[in-house]
Enzyme design. Structure first.
Site, PDB file in Angstrom:
ATOM      1  N   LYS A 189       2.378   3.238  -1.145  1.00 33.97           N
ATOM      2  CA  LYS A 189       2.707   2.635  -0.340  1.00 33.97           C
ATOM      3  C   LYS A 189       4.370   3.184   0.621  1.00 33.97           C
ATOM      4  O   LYS A 189       4.876   2.674   1.004  1.00 33.97           O
ATOM      5  CB  LYS A 189       3.755   1.752  -1.073  1.00 33.97           C
ATOM      6  CG  LYS A 189       3.146   0.152  -0.123  1.00 33.97           C
ATOM      7  CD  LYS A 189       2.162  -0.412  -0.689  1.00 33.97           C
ATOM      8  CE  LYS A 189       1.752  -1.204   0.232  1.00 33.97           C
ATOM      9  NZ  LYS A 189       0.171  -1.957   0.561  1.00 33.97           N
ATOM     10  N   SER A 384      -4.552  -3.508   1.597  1.00 32.23           N
ATOM     11  CA  SER A 384      -3.741  -4.227   0.639  1.00 32.23           C
ATOM     12  C   SER A 384      -4.141  -5.702   0.459  1.00 32.23           C
ATOM     13  O   SER A 384      -4.622  -6.578  -0.305  1.00 32.23           O
ATOM     14  CB  SER A 384      -2.273  -4.164   1.404  1.00 32.23           C
ATOM     15  OG  SER A 384      -1.339  -4.286   0.691  1.00 32.23           O
TER      16      SER A 384
END
Length: 584
Positions: A189, A384
């Site tokens: 991330k 996402s």
């Protein structure tokens, strides 16, 4: 009495003046409408230039004032471009297509879809030629589909492989005392990496390298098929910049001929069955769309609804550039209640955003699936939160160059405690209870970090459960391909995040198959509202805010401004793509 008489005279005079102005305004509108009417002439060549921003969905406003006053942002709809090329195939007035663009303002998957449609167009027997003074890589990728490619004698061709760049701010934070407090789940991330480190992590470098190579390979396959050059040779050309001059481009079969534009025009005339002395009629893709060729005519009673979810996901209403749960939920409900709609295709083009808004949209998709089939088509990006709202579809389509995955979560808060110490600012807090809270002017406490970490972990766990259920996987398997990692469409097919590689048309066809209908037409959602007050903010120039900013600071800086603006508007925990990228 005299005062009242003067007052009434002033009022009447004002009304008369306004009436005259209104009549003049109507006359101007009529004149503009008449002068800009476009028709397709005989022996025309359809010219495709994509310098204008291409969006998956760019509906034309129903309000006539928006276009007449120049209040609408310039854009082209991918759907209408594809429909126009499809219509041109059977249009007797269109003899062929000329690709001529100073650059391509579209995503890679959008370009790939247009390119595929041009391959289909060529089956009609009509020609496709391409010309440019300078070819950048995206323009060349599109143009490589042409029967013949031409370049200016003093032009250039950029063919060097794909790259992207990430800026890191850790040292800047240390020097200025302005930092971002970060809590995340997912070693990939990497949206937050620039605030934690001063260089790229190995994990991040690996994932970027992986999806760039995957996208590059897709481009090479298409170019190789069109130009009859091996992939190995194309990589050699890219490694050694063997297309940088017209001479090298000719030598390595990247282009067919070097000539000036007037000479190219003569070739178009001959290809159209004209003599060099005849006039060549060209019509731009935008003008061709304006004649009604941007839609496919159908009288079928059955409909497949296509709902476009494009932009960053933010909690709230949403608009053409922002996915808000209110607009998406209303569109899903309206689509399934619209007479004749037999199935829904959700077209996702989003890097993600608000986890809460994503989950609310996910829930409405669950409810919708109980009534009619729902298929997802992924555009350039469905990552996402963009993947969150896609994962529970009956089937997921993505293009090979789609960027998807990024199943991870982060929270981020600005902090200037070190800067405030340096410049002599002291913040004192007074509160009634002892619960963990946060101040911009104080270091983040362990208690507050723990509470935030708990929230991030809860959202991540929920995300994993949503994907595991939607994709019929175990949570352990999902976690192994999650961790915030980004995948290309090809990679996503291999690891089970999607079901099939295909375009929006393929997704629509499959949705119709699920609904057991063969004759159908497409109905697009949502319908965006026209906000006159917002659009008139640009007076006295009567231009949109976007046009004014692009004119003042340039397109690249405007894109950076949009990114910063979206980051400043983020609220709550984010399920968002690891980084903002621009592949070159």
């Amino acid at each position: 009495m005299k005062f009242l008489r003067n007052l009434l005279a002033s009022i009447f005079g004002t009304f008369i003046a306004l009436g005259i102005l209104f009549i003049l305004f109507i006359l101007i509108i009529s004149a503009v409408g008449e002068s800009e009417k476009v028709t397709v002439k005989q022996n025309s060549v359809l010219e495709i230039g994509l310098e204008t921003l291409v969006k998956d969905y760019a509906p034309k406003s129903d309000d006539p004032f928006e276009e007449i006053l120049g209040l609408s942002d310039e854009k082209l709809s991918l759907e209408k471009i594809l429909n126009a090329i499809e219509n041109a195939k059977d249009d007797a007035k269109i003899k062929g297509i000329s690709i001529r663009s100073l650059g391509v303002n579209a995503g890679m998957s959008q370009v790939q879809a247009i390119r595929k449609k041009l391959v289909d167009f060529k089956e009609s027997g009509k020609f496709v030629n391409a010309y440019a003074d300078i070819y950048d890589q995206k323009t060349y990728y599109l143009s490589s589909v042409a029967d013949s490619i031409f370049i200016n004698p003093i032009g250039a061709l950029d063919f060097k492989g794909l790259s992207t760049e990430v800026l890191f701010f850790k040292d800047f934070e240390d020097k200025t005392g302005v930092k971002m407090e970060v809590v995340r789940h997912g070693k990939y991330k990497s949206a937050v990496e620039p605030y934690l480190y001063n260089k790229m992590s190995d994990d991040n470098r690996n994932q970027i390298t992986s999806f760039l190579k995957s996208i590059w390979n897709e481009m090479l396959i298409d170019i190789s098929n069109s130009r009859n050059i091996t992939i190995e040779k194309l990589n050699t050309i890219a490694d050694n910049l063997l297309g940088r001059t017209p001479e090298l481009a000719i030598e390595n079969n990247l282009v067919d001929e070097v000539l000036y534009y007037d000479e190219y025009t003569s070739k178009l005339k001959l290809a159209s069955g004209l003599s060099v002395d005849d006039k060549l009629n060209t019509i731009s893709i935008a003008d061709y769309i304006s004649t009604g060729k941007g839609r496919l005519i159908s009288t079928a009673p059955n409909k497949i609804a296509v709902i476009y979810a494009q932009g960053t996901i933010m909690y709230g209403e949403g608009n053409e550039d922002i996915i808000g749960q209110e607009l998406m939920i209303n569109s899903l409900r309206k689509a399934r209640k619209t007479k004749g709609v037999k199935a829904i295709v959700l077209r996702v083009n989003s890097p993600g955003g608000s986890a809460l808004a994503s989950d609310l949209i996910w829930r409405e998709i669950e409810l919708t699936k109980q009534e009619i089939p729902l298929v997802v088509s992924m555009g350039d990006v469905a990552a996402s939160g963009g993947y969150y709202i896609a994962c529970n579809a009956d089937k997921i389509f993505a293009q090979p160059t789609t960027i998807t995955g990024s199943i991870g979560v982060f929270g981020m808060l600005p902090n200037i405690s070190k800067l405030s110490d340096k410049i002599g600012i002291n913040a004192e807090q007074v509160k009634t209870n002892t619960g963990a809270d946060y101040s911009l002017f104080e270091p983040m406490t362990d208690e507050f970090r723990a509470v935030t970490k708990e929230g991030v972990e809860q959202v991540y766990t929920t995300f994993l459960q949503r994907v595991a259920t939607g994709r019929n996987m175990s949570i352990k398997v999902v976690d192994s391909i999650a961790q915030g990692r980004v995948w290309s469409g090809v990679e996503a097919l291999e690891n089970g995040l999607i079901d099939e590689l295909g375009t929006l048309d393929d997704a629509v066809a499959y949705a119709a198959e699920l609904a057991e209908v063969t004759d159908y037409k497409v109905r697009n959602f949502p319908n965006y509202k026209f906000d006159l007050e917002d659009k008139l903010n640009g007076f006295p120039f009567m231009q949109s805010k976007e046009k004014l900013l692009i004119k003042e600071i340039g397109l690249e800086n405007y894109k950076l401004y949009q990114t910063l603006k979206h980051f400043s508007e983020m609220k709550g925990i984010q399920a968002r793509m690891p980084f903002v990228f621009d592949i070159q």
